[in-house]
Write a protein that holds these residues in place. Structure first.
Motif, mmCIF file in Angstrom:
data_model
loop_
_atom_site.group_PDB
_atom_site.id
_atom_site.type_symbol
_atom_site.label_atom_id
_atom_site.label_comp_id
_atom_site.label_asym_id
_atom_site.label_seq_id
_atom_site.Cartn_x
_atom_site.Cartn_y
_atom_site.Cartn_z
ATOM 1 N N GLN A 73 -40.762 24.712 24.458
ATOM 2 C CA GLN A 73 -40.412 23.788 25.542
ATOM 3 C C GLN A 73 -41.655 23.140 26.146
ATOM 4 O O GLN A 73 -41.635 21.966 26.535
ATOM 5 C CB GLN A 73 -39.608 24.520 26.616
ATOM 6 C CG GLN A 73 -38.238 24.998 26.143
ATOM 7 C CD GLN A 73 -37.420 23.873 25.508
ATOM 8 O OE1 GLN A 73 -37.354 22.761 26.046
ATOM 9 N NE2 GLN A 73 -36.801 24.163 24.371
ATOM 10 N N VAL A 91 -35.725 18.293 19.940
ATOM 11 C CA VAL A 91 -34.995 19.554 19.829
ATOM 12 C C VAL A 91 -35.815 20.553 19.029
ATOM 13 O O VAL A 91 -36.425 20.211 18.013
ATOM 14 C CB VAL A 91 -33.607 19.344 19.171
ATOM 15 C CG1 VAL A 91 -33.729 18.708 17.798
ATOM 16 C CG2 VAL A 91 -32.837 20.652 19.085
ATOM 17 N N ASP A 115 -30.336 24.744 20.130
ATOM 18 C CA ASP A 115 -29.469 24.587 21.299
ATOM 19 C C ASP A 115 -28.490 23.450 20.996
ATOM 20 O O ASP A 115 -28.906 22.333 20.682
ATOM 21 C CB ASP A 115 -30.318 24.258 22.533
ATOM 22 C CG ASP A 115 -29.460 24.041 23.769
ATOM 23 O OD1 ASP A 115 -29.083 22.878 24.012
ATOM 24 O OD2 ASP A 115 -29.146 25.019 24.460
ATOM 25 N N TRP A 116 -27.191 23.741 21.058
ATOM 26 C CA TRP A 116 -26.195 22.737 20.654
ATOM 27 C C TRP A 116 -26.319 21.438 21.454
ATOM 28 O O TRP A 116 -26.204 20.340 20.890
ATOM 29 C CB TRP A 116 -24.784 23.299 20.821
ATOM 30 C CG TRP A 116 -24.428 24.442 19.926
ATOM 31 C CD1 TRP A 116 -23.977 25.679 20.306
ATOM 32 C CD2 TRP A 116 -24.449 24.478 18.490
ATOM 33 N NE1 TRP A 116 -23.735 26.476 19.218
ATOM 34 C CE2 TRP A 116 -24.016 25.761 18.089
ATOM 35 C CE3 TRP A 116 -24.799 23.554 17.511
ATOM 36 C CZ2 TRP A 116 -23.912 26.138 16.746
ATOM 37 C CZ3 TRP A 116 -24.703 23.928 16.176
ATOM 38 C CH2 TRP A 116 -24.277 25.198 15.805
ATOM 39 N N ASP A 117 -26.530 21.560 22.749
ATOM 40 C CA ASP A 117 -26.619 20.357 23.594
ATOM 41 C C ASP A 117 -27.841 19.519 23.226
ATOM 42 O O ASP A 117 -27.759 18.283 23.162
ATOM 43 C CB ASP A 117 -26.685 20.743 25.072
ATOM 44 C CG ASP A 117 -25.379 21.358 25.563
ATOM 45 O OD1 ASP A 117 -24.322 21.046 24.974
ATOM 46 O OD2 ASP A 117 -25.420 22.159 26.524
ATOM 47 N N ALA A 118 -28.979 20.170 22.981
ATOM 48 C CA ALA A 118 -30.195 19.434 22.620
ATOM 49 C C ALA A 118 -30.056 18.765 21.255
ATOM 50 O O ALA A 118 -30.567 17.667 21.035
ATOM 51 C CB ALA A 118 -31.392 20.385 22.617
ATOM 52 N N THR A 136 -20.772 29.611 19.926
ATOM 53 C CA THR A 136 -21.681 29.855 21.048
ATOM 54 C C THR A 136 -22.006 31.338 21.211
ATOM 55 O O THR A 136 -22.944 31.688 21.914
ATOM 56 C CB THR A 136 -21.060 29.336 22.355
ATOM 57 O OG1 THR A 136 -19.760 29.923 22.527
ATOM 58 C CG2 THR A 136 -20.910 27.820 22.312
ATOM 59 N N ASN A 192 -26.323 28.917 16.750
ATOM 60 C CA ASN A 192 -27.061 28.728 18.008
ATOM 61 C C ASN A 192 -28.465 29.307 17.886
ATOM 62 O O ASN A 192 -28.761 30.103 16.980
ATOM 63 C CB ASN A 192 -26.302 29.368 19.177
ATOM 64 C CG ASN A 192 -25.973 30.830 18.908
ATOM 65 O OD1 ASN A 192 -26.841 31.687 18.929
ATOM 66 N ND2 ASN A 192 -24.694 31.109 18.629
ATOM 67 N N ALA A 193 -29.342 28.917 18.778
ATOM 68 C CA ALA A 193 -30.763 29.278 18.682
ATOM 69 C C ALA A 193 -30.978 30.785 18.711
ATOM 70 O O ALA A 193 -31.777 31.323 17.930
ATOM 71 C CB ALA A 193 -31.543 28.613 19.816
#
Length: 387
Positions: A73, A91, A115-118, A136, A192-193
């Protein structure tokens, strides 16, 4: 100037058929330019969108195999600072090879976790799910629809996977996706991550950081900015342009051929206008001779035909824009793939259309130079005498 313009307008009105012919010639030239330009641009956008539109356009990865990017990040924040307006959808991705085992067979796959949203910005997975849902929970995975057919797996089934290091795990299949690339649908398993980091044993690190750019053709320039910003010799920054030279060569060839066609169309239009207006000089020579005998200067006499060219260019450009857009829409509507989708999407670039119209007006005005020069050399007494 106003007098020359008024006379030019009167001349055009007095020869409506000739005026309509010239306007039609200019309109056809403009419409061909717009149609070909829109067709090539639409084709290129469609091709780029299908090849790299739903994929990473810039990737930051470790130089040495087996290494991972720590504090992803923080790295993403640094990367975004390199070009805030251009870099979009960054991402962090965890990926690695594994073997899937079922009761009947086994196959090598690539597990990818994020991360699904990213990841939504690049891969649009919620739109690409053909069945089921994103996983998830821990050890939830989704498979490419081709891979699921090859393995004979259904939603709710449990599959076993084995990493090269010998670690095994059981995973619940929660959905199937279609990325519209058969090789990816046959080889990718997404999760997922947290699940990917635990199974592939990357700790808090990630395998690479992927991103897209606002202007896909500026990916190489943005990649250089990212590399300069990171200042990390352990990382490698790659971009889609460097990895798809054959595609870029094809796109460049399309653009060059489109420009050549448009140039030749423009030349033919200019020659047509010049020849018709030259004939008009002969037809209107008596009137011009009388006007010059009454005191009209050579410059104003020349401006009559330059004004004609300008007016014809404006009329032809507007008619041509309508024809060009109509042709592009018709092609996109009626020329379709077997599934009913447009073979080439309907695309309008108003900037390009404005340039095409401007070029047509300028070319039409310049084409009138030949008859304008000829008019300036007319001897009024000789013209009146010879009738």
């Amino acid at each position: 100037m106003k007098l020359a313009f008024d006379i030019a307008l009167r001349f055009l009105k007095s020869s409506k058929a000739q005026t309509a012919l010239i306007v039609l010639g200019i309109a056809i030239g403009v419409s061909v330019q717009i149609f070909i330009g829109s067709l090539i641009t639409g084709l290129q956008k469609s091709l780029v969108d299908k090849t790299v539109g739903s994929a990473a356009q810039i990737t930051v990865s470790p130089k040495e195999d087996g290494n991972f990017i720590l504090a992803p990040q923080a790295k993403i924040k640094t990367i975004k600072a390199a070009s805030p307006d251009e870099i979009i959808h960054p991402v962090a991705v965890i990926q690695g090879p594994a073997i899937v085992k079922t009761a009947d067979q086994s196959t090598t796959i690539v597990m990818r976790g994020f991360d699904w949203d990213a990841a939504q910005g690049i891969y649009k997975l919620t739109d690409r799910l053909v069945k089921g849902k994103l996983g998830t929970n821990e050890n939830d995975v989704i498979l490419g629809e081709d891979l699921s057919e090859n393995l004979g797996v259904k939603i709710g089934d449990t599959i076993e996977m084995l990493t090269p290091s010998g670690k095994t795990g059981n995973f619940l299949v929660t959905g199937f996706f279609d990325l519209q690339v058969k090789s990816l649908n046959e080889s990718w398993i997404l999760t997922n991550a947290g699940t990917a980091q635990a199974f592939l044993e990357t700790g808090e690190g990630v395998s690479q950081i992927e991103m897209q750019v606002s202007d896909v053709f500026a990916a190489d320039e943005v990649a250089m900015l990212v590399e300069q910003r990171l200042k990390d010799n352990t990382l490698v920054v790659s971009n889609w342009k460097a990895e798809n030279e054959a595609l870029l060569s094809g796109l460049s060839g399309q653009t060059a051929s489109s420009l050549m066609i448009q140039v030749f169309v423009l030349i033919s239009v200019v020659l047509g206008i010049a020849s018709v207006l030259a004939i008009s000089v002969v037809q209107k020579s008596r009137q011009i001779g009388i006007l010059k005998a009454m005191g009209m200067h050579n410059l104003k006499a020349s401006l009559v035909f330059l004004s004609q060219g300008f007016l014809l260019g404006i009329l032809g450009a507007f008619v041509g824009i309508g024809l060009g857009i109509g042709l592009s829409w018709s092609f996109a509507t009626f020329v379709t793939n077997p599934d009913g989708s447009s073979l080439v999407p309907f695309y309008i670039d108003w900037h390009f259309i404005g340039i095409s119209a401007g070029i047509a007006i300028a070319a039409s005005t310049l084409a009138a130079l030949i008859p304008a020069i000829r008019v300036s050399k007319l001897d009024p007494m000789e013209v009146i005498k010879n009738g």
